[in-house]
Enzyme design. Structure first.
Site, PDB file in Angstrom:
ATOM      1  N   HIS A   1     -43.631  53.968  67.536  1.00  0.00           N
ATOM      2  CA  HIS A   1     -42.318  54.596  67.340  1.00  0.00           C
ATOM      3  C   HIS A   1     -42.482  56.106  67.137  1.00  0.00           C
ATOM      4  CE1 HIS A   1     -40.926  50.498  65.623  1.00  0.00           C
ATOM      5  NE2 HIS A   1     -40.326  50.660  66.785  1.00  0.00           N
TER       6      HIS A   1
ATOM      7  N   LYS B   1     -29.931  39.622  60.841  1.00  0.00           N
ATOM      8  CA  LYS B   1     -31.389  39.519  60.719  1.00  0.00           C
ATOM      9  C   LYS B   1     -31.780  39.592  59.253  1.00  0.00           C
ATOM     10  CE  LYS B   1     -33.532  41.289  64.947  1.00  0.00           C
ATOM     11  NZ  LYS B   1     -34.349  42.378  65.491  1.00  0.00           N
TER      12      LYS B   1
ATOM     13  N   ARG C   1     -43.179  49.712  76.863  1.00  0.00           N
ATOM     14  CA  ARG C   1     -44.632  49.624  76.672  1.00  0.00           C
ATOM     15  C   ARG C   1     -45.301  48.982  77.867  1.00  0.00           C
ATOM     16  NH1 ARG C   1     -43.510  46.565  71.196  1.00  0.00           N
ATOM     17  NH2 ARG C   1     -42.065  45.722  72.708  1.00  0.00           N
TER      18      ARG C   1
ATOM     19  N   SER D   1     -43.483  46.037  65.957  1.00  0.00           N
ATOM     20  CA  SER D   1     -43.229  45.828  64.522  1.00  0.00           C
ATOM     21  C   SER D   1     -43.464  44.371  64.153  1.00  0.00           C
ATOM     22  CB  SER D   1     -41.790  46.198  64.174  1.00  0.00           C
ATOM     23  OG  SER D   1     -41.578  47.560  64.372  1.00  0.00           O
TER      24      SER D   1
HETATM   25  O1  PNS Z   1     -35.859  47.800  67.880  1.00  0.00           O
HETATM   26  P1  PNS Z   1     -35.021  46.812  68.618  1.00  0.00           P
HETATM   27  O2  PNS Z   1     -34.732  45.610  67.740  1.00  0.00           O
HETATM   28  O3  PNS Z   1     -35.613  46.440  69.952  1.00  0.00           O
HETATM   29  O4  PNS Z   1     -33.604  47.532  68.910  1.00  0.00           O
HETATM   30  C1  PNS Z   1     -32.551  46.850  69.561  1.00  0.00           C
HETATM   31  C2  PNS Z   1     -31.238  47.666  69.496  1.00  0.00           C
HETATM   32  C3  PNS Z   1     -30.912  48.051  68.070  1.00  0.00           C
HETATM   33  C4  PNS Z   1     -31.387  48.915  70.311  1.00  0.00           C
HETATM   34  C5  PNS Z   1     -30.128  46.768  70.121  1.00  0.00           C
HETATM   35  O5  PNS Z   1     -30.145  45.512  69.524  1.00  0.00           O
HETATM   36  C6  PNS Z   1     -28.751  47.371  69.953  1.00  0.00           C
HETATM   37  O6  PNS Z   1     -28.400  48.337  70.620  1.00  0.00           O
HETATM   38  N1  PNS Z   1     -27.938  46.809  69.033  1.00  0.00           N
HETATM   39  C7  PNS Z   1     -26.627  47.297  68.677  1.00  0.00           C
HETATM   40  C8  PNS Z   1     -25.516  46.383  69.187  1.00  0.00           C
HETATM   41  C9  PNS Z   1     -25.235  46.648  70.646  1.00  0.00           C
HETATM   42  O7  PNS Z   1     -24.877  47.745  71.046  1.00  0.00           O
HETATM   43  N2  PNS Z   1     -25.423  45.601  71.456  1.00  0.00           N
HETATM   44  C10 PNS Z   1     -25.274  45.689  72.890  1.00  0.00           C
HETATM   45  C11 PNS Z   1     -26.551  46.243  73.503  1.00  0.00           C
HETATM   46  S1  PNS Z   1     -26.471  46.160  75.238  1.00  0.00           S
END
Ligand code: PNS
Length: 175
Positions: free
Chosen positions: A19, A43, A92, A130
């Site tokens: 990150h 979560k 990645r 993570s």
């Molecule tokens: O670190 P992560 O868990 O891979 O991040 C995922 C994240 C937070 C980017 C994704 O879950 C997100 O954007 N969540 C917010 C809700 C949202 O906008 N959902 C539609 C995404 S297409």
């Protein structure tokens, strides 16, 4: 020239060297980069949002155009609130691509003017996540070089008591 603010959304539970690598790279190409921690009630994270925010603030304190924030709801709505023109995400390996593409295209459907920019972290972090860090730390493995010092310290503070407890239970034949 127009200034571009980008958001780097994620769970960051906990922040890893991957990150940080991406944050540093992003800070070089955007005028402002907001590391945005999702407050996700569905979560059960290892670290609270406040803990993650504190760690990320400490880790990025030396980068002038980076700030840390939290959000809930849609990423595209948060991006609009902070007037961001781009979403930064890390890729990645090829296995990340499908999920990231899906998300990027959904975000584009929801807010066409918001661009998703993918960057690759350094190869040495290409296997790092993570989730794996949490698992290895929980099982007592060595996570040095995978997370910053401050995160390693917080992980051991958080997991050590639980580990000692479960080892005691195994020895006593209770688990
Ligand atoms: O670190 P992560 O868990 O891979 O991040 C995922 C994240 C937070 C980017 C994704 O879950 C997100 O954007 N969540 C917010 C809700 C949202 O906008 N959902 C539609 C995404 S297409």
């Amino acid at each position: 020239m127009k200034k571009v603010t980008a958001i780097y959304p994620g769970s960051f539970d906990p922040p890893t060297n991957g990150h940080l690598d991406l944050i540093e790279r992003g800070s070089h190409i955007f005028d402002e980069l907001i590391v945005a921690i999702l407050r996700n009630p569905d979560k059960s994270p290892l670290f609270s949002v406040a803990d993650r925010r504190k760690m990320l603030e400490e880790l990025t304190a030396g980068i002038k155009n980076v700030r840390v924030d939290t959000f809930d709801g849609l990423t595209v709505d948060y991006a609009a609130n902070v007037k961001a023109g781009a979403v930064l995400r890390g890729i990645r390996a090829l296995s990340d691509y499908e999920y990231e593409l899906q998300m990027a295209l959904m975000n584009r459907k929801l807010r066409p003017e918001l661009e998703t920019v993918f960057m690759m972290p350094a190869e040495k972090y290409s296997y790092l996540s993570s989730r794996l860090v949490r698992e290895v730390a929980r099982l007592g493995g060595d996570i040095s070089g995978l997370v910053p010092e401050v995160v390693a310290k917080r992980l051991s503070e958080k997991l050590d008591p639980a580990r000692k407890f479960s080892i005691r239970k195994v020895k006593a034949g209770k688990a």
